[in-house]
Write an enzyme that holds these catalytic residues in place. Structure first.
Site, PDB file in Angstrom:
ATOM      1  N   SER A  52     -24.121  -9.105  11.613  1.00 25.39           N
ATOM      2  CA  SER A  52     -23.638  -9.648  12.887  1.00 25.39           C
ATOM      3  C   SER A  52     -22.417 -10.547  12.694  1.00 25.39           C
ATOM      4  O   SER A  52     -22.214 -11.122  11.622  1.00 25.39           O
ATOM      5  CB  SER A  52     -24.744 -10.441  13.576  1.00 25.39           C
TER       6      SER A  52
HETATM    7  N1  SAH Z   1     -29.519  -9.815  10.877  1.00 32.94           N
HETATM    8  C1  SAH Z   1     -28.767  -8.779  10.204  1.00 32.94           C
HETATM    9  C2  SAH Z   1     -28.132  -7.796  11.174  1.00 32.94           C
HETATM   10  C3  SAH Z   1     -28.991  -6.646  11.263  1.00 32.94           C
HETATM   11  S1  SAH Z   1     -28.497  -5.223  12.135  1.00 32.94           S
HETATM   12  C4  SAH Z   1     -27.733  -9.388   9.293  1.00 32.94           C
HETATM   13  O1  SAH Z   1     -27.578 -10.597   9.290  1.00 32.94           O
HETATM   14  O2  SAH Z   1     -27.131  -8.633   8.537  1.00 32.94           O
HETATM   15  C5  SAH Z   1     -30.087  -4.819  12.790  1.00 32.94           C
HETATM   16  C6  SAH Z   1     -31.118  -4.359  11.785  1.00 32.94           C
HETATM   17  O3  SAH Z   1     -32.317  -4.148  12.501  1.00 32.94           O
HETATM   18  C7  SAH Z   1     -30.804  -3.041  11.094  1.00 32.94           C
HETATM   19  O4  SAH Z   1     -30.785  -3.235   9.713  1.00 32.94           O
HETATM   20  C8  SAH Z   1     -31.942  -2.115  11.522  1.00 32.94           C
HETATM   21  O5  SAH Z   1     -32.370  -1.231  10.491  1.00 32.94           O
HETATM   22  C9  SAH Z   1     -33.036  -3.120  11.854  1.00 32.94           C
HETATM   23  N2  SAH Z   1     -34.089  -2.679  12.762  1.00 32.94           N
HETATM   24  C10 SAH Z   1     -33.981  -1.934  13.895  1.00 32.94           C
HETATM   25  N3  SAH Z   1     -35.195  -1.766  14.455  1.00 32.94           N
HETATM   26  C11 SAH Z   1     -36.089  -2.444  13.666  1.00 32.94           C
HETATM   27  C12 SAH Z   1     -37.512  -2.637  13.718  1.00 32.94           C
HETATM   28  N4  SAH Z   1     -38.251  -2.127  14.687  1.00 32.94           N
HETATM   29  N5  SAH Z   1     -38.091  -3.383  12.755  1.00 32.94           N
HETATM   30  C13 SAH Z   1     -37.346  -3.916  11.746  1.00 32.94           C
HETATM   31  N6  SAH Z   1     -36.007  -3.739  11.629  1.00 32.94           N
HETATM   32  C14 SAH Z   1     -35.384  -3.022  12.585  1.00 32.94           C
END
Ligand code: SAH
Length: 211
Positions: A52
């Site tokens: 993000s």
């Molecule tokens: N907080 C992260 C940004 C993540 S992007 C950072 O700082 O880099 C969102 C993430 O959510 C992705 O890696 C995706 O695989 C994950 N995601 C999506 N649905 C999910 C779920 N139901 N449970 C766990 N992770 C999930």
């Protein structure tokens, strides 16, 4: 980054600003993108996912109003950057990532940086982590169709949940505060763009492909 992108845009939580000064964002990026680590944008981390934008991480972390000793849950570990920030602000962080490669890489980063107060689980986190609940703060780093009631139930009274929710053609960042056992107040923190939350409390896998 902290002065120009965060403080100048109204982020005032001292613990969050300090954490964002301390955690090296480049350590959470693929090597070929390390040079772009302090840009004011989200960046790709593979498999269609993103780390993000720093401002959005700071906005979400501040909205949780965490204090030392608090327990925080993050759903969607991705690179691990947001969980690392939370680990300096809260006492213990729980984080869930559904993509096994991202989960393994994030775990390695936490270890390399000596962040020992983060527990990571690989799987669907859209319904939270009931065994570790309750939490003072829950950050959902992916966008769902609604606020899953199961997540609200995992808040302490006084606890807060931030989650991007689909709203017409936009996503809006929603902050839900638990005021009492059965009383919640929701506040809109503005438009955002996140990858989809895929799972039981989010979008079905097939729909997520279209979102
Ligand atoms: N907080 C992260 C940004 C993540 S992007 C950072 O700082 O880099 C969102 C993430 O959510 C992705 O890696 C995706 O695989 C994950 N995601 C999506 N649905 C999910 C779920 N139901 N449970 C766990 N992770 C999930």
């Amino acid at each position: 980054m902290v002065d120009e992108q965060l403080h100048a845009r109204g982020i005032r939580d001292a613990a969050v600003l300090e954490a964002m000064k301390t955690i090296p964002r480049e350590a959470f990026l693929p090597v070929d993108l390390a040079h772009a680590a302090y840009r004011d944008t989200p960046l790709p981390i593979g498999d269609g996912q993103t780390i993000s934008q720093p401002y959005v991480v700071a906005l979400m972390a501040s909205a949780l109003c965490l204090r030392p000793g608090d327990r925080a849950l993050e759903i969607g570990t991705g690179s691990g950057y947001a969980a690392a920030i939370l680990s300096l602000v809260a006492g213990q962080v729980y984080t869930v990532e559904r993509n096994p490669r991202l989960a393994t890489e994030a775990e390695e980063r936490f270890h390399a940086l000596g962040l020992s107060n983060i527990a990571l689980r690989c799987g669907d986190g859209s319904l939270g982590w009931p065994d570790a609940a309750p939490f003072e703060g829950i950050m959902v780093s992916a966008s769902g169709p609604r606020v899953p009631p199961e997540l609200r139930e995992q808040l302490t009274v006084g606890g807060r949940l931030v989650i991007p929710v689909a709203h017409r053609r936009q996503q809006r960042l929603s902050c839900v505060r638990r005021l009492a056992d059965d009383e919640f107040r929701e506040r809109d923190l503005g438009p955002v763009r996140f990858v989809p939350l895929v799972g039981a409390g989010g979008w079905p896998v097939t729909e997520a492909v279209r979102v």
